[in-house]
Design a protein around this motif. Structure first.
Motif, short mmCIF file in Angstrom:
data_model
loop_
_atom_site.label_atom_id
_atom_site.label_comp_id
_atom_site.label_asym_id
_atom_site.label_seq_id
_atom_site.Cartn_x
_atom_site.Cartn_y
_atom_site.Cartn_z
N TYR A 116 16.98 72.73 52.40
CA TYR A 116 16.53 71.34 52.50
C TYR A 116 17.64 70.35 52.16
CZ TYR A 116 11.81 73.29 52.66
OH TYR A 116 10.69 73.99 53.01
N HIS A 131 14.01 70.93 45.49
CA HIS A 131 12.56 71.10 45.46
C HIS A 131 11.94 70.32 44.31
CE1 HIS A 131 12.08 75.03 47.97
NE2 HIS A 131 12.80 74.11 48.58
N TYR A 184 6.59 62.85 44.64
CA TYR A 184 5.47 62.81 45.59
C TYR A 184 4.15 62.59 44.87
CZ TYR A 184 2.24 64.30 49.28
OH TYR A 184 1.24 64.36 50.21
N LYS A 220 6.99 74.29 47.90
CA LYS A 220 7.16 72.87 48.18
C LYS A 220 6.94 72.57 49.66
CE LYS A 220 7.91 71.20 44.12
NZ LYS A 220 7.40 72.38 43.40
N GLY A 221 7.12 73.55 50.53
CA GLY A 221 6.77 73.36 51.93
C GLY A 221 5.29 73.06 52.09
N ILE A 262 4.76 69.36 52.01
CA ILE A 262 5.07 68.75 53.31
C ILE A 262 3.90 68.93 54.25
CG2 ILE A 262 6.61 68.83 55.30
CD1 ILE A 262 8.82 69.74 53.39
N GLU A 296 1.09 66.51 53.25
CA GLU A 296 1.33 65.13 53.67
C GLU A 296 1.17 64.99 55.18
OE1 GLU A 296 2.08 61.12 53.77
OE2 GLU A 296 1.51 62.42 52.09
N MET A 297 1.63 65.98 55.95
CA MET A 297 1.46 65.94 57.40
C MET A 297 -0.02 65.90 57.77
SD MET A 297 4.40 68.66 58.64
CE MET A 297 3.85 68.61 60.35
#
Length: 236
Positions: free
Chosen positions: A16, A151, A158, A48-49, A52, A55-56
């Motif tokens: 990342y 990460h 967030y 941590k993915g 993401i 949030e998506m």
């Protein structure tokens, strides 16, 4: 922004830290493209993915799109002031991963300061032993130092919002240090419904042979049980 391929570190994980800056375009200004293949119909993320993916899913729902399945692979709620009402297990979760300090404390350290903790971490996980060549051990530590710091920084910034849908959480059965934490990692405080599955192995080994076969079987069962006619895509 479209990339021909994701950058990977020597360990095989997505790097990342080397990703280009995000596009200045807002999500709502981009055209929506419907899933074109079955693989593009689901959304999931490891650690941590998973944030993401979370949030998506939030942004897609805000656009009026349906999300058939949101799956998190051993993703914990990151500690920060905004997430305090949901992250009561954050300190325990860090020790479950084999750390002697909380993720919040680790997040306040720089990459080099995190190195002693990462060294103990990889030793407990068996990624490095006395027979590991020095060059390989250095490569593994440099890789983890960069990725882990990124990460932690991302997670600490967030702020989670309640998710008005179903969330599926896959957790490993084992941990370097036996810790008592909520089975759903407190995601039920955010999602309207949470389904939890346990996979043999540790956090890092549940996605590798032979345990990944059990993960694939459970994931397939969850996908088959999904009731939405238009789920999303898979992001590992």
């Amino acid at each position: 922004m479209l990339l021909p391929a994701l950058p990977h570190a020597p360990s095989g994980k997505v790097d990342y830290g080397t990703l280009p800056p995000p596009s200045a375009k807002r999500v709502e200004d981009l055209p929506f493209v419907a899933p074109r293949t079955p693989l593009e119909e689901y959304l999931a993320g490891l650690w941590k993915g998973g944030l993401i993916a979370y949030e998506m899913a939030q942004q897609l729902r805000a656009q009026g799109q349906s999300v058939g399945m949101l799956a998190l692979l051993d993703t914990t709620i990151p500690w920060n002031e905004a997430n305090a009402p949901f992250a009561e297990d954050a300190a325990q979760s860090a020790r479950e991963y084999g750390f002697d300090v909380t993720l919040e404390e680790l997040g306040r350290l720089g990459p080099d300061e995190q190195l002693p903790y990462l060294w103990n971490h990889v030793r407990k996980l068996g990624l490095i032993d006395d027979d590991t060549p020095l060059s390989l051990a250095q490569q593994i530590l440099d890789d983890l130092k960069r990725l882990f710091h990124t990460h932690i920084q991302l997670g600490s910034a967030y702020a989670l919002r309640p998710y008005p849908g179903r969330l599926t959480l896959f957790r490993p059965t084992d941990s370097p240090v036996p810790i008592s934490v909520s089975a759903d990692r407190n995601w039920s405080k955010l999602a309207s419904e949470v389904e939890v599955h346990f996979v043999p192995g540790l956090h890092h080994t549940m996605v590798k042979e032979p345990h990944v076969r059990d993960l694939a079987r459970l994931l397939h069962q969850s996908l088959s049980a999904s009731e939405s006619p238009t789920p999303l895509r898979l992001e590992m």
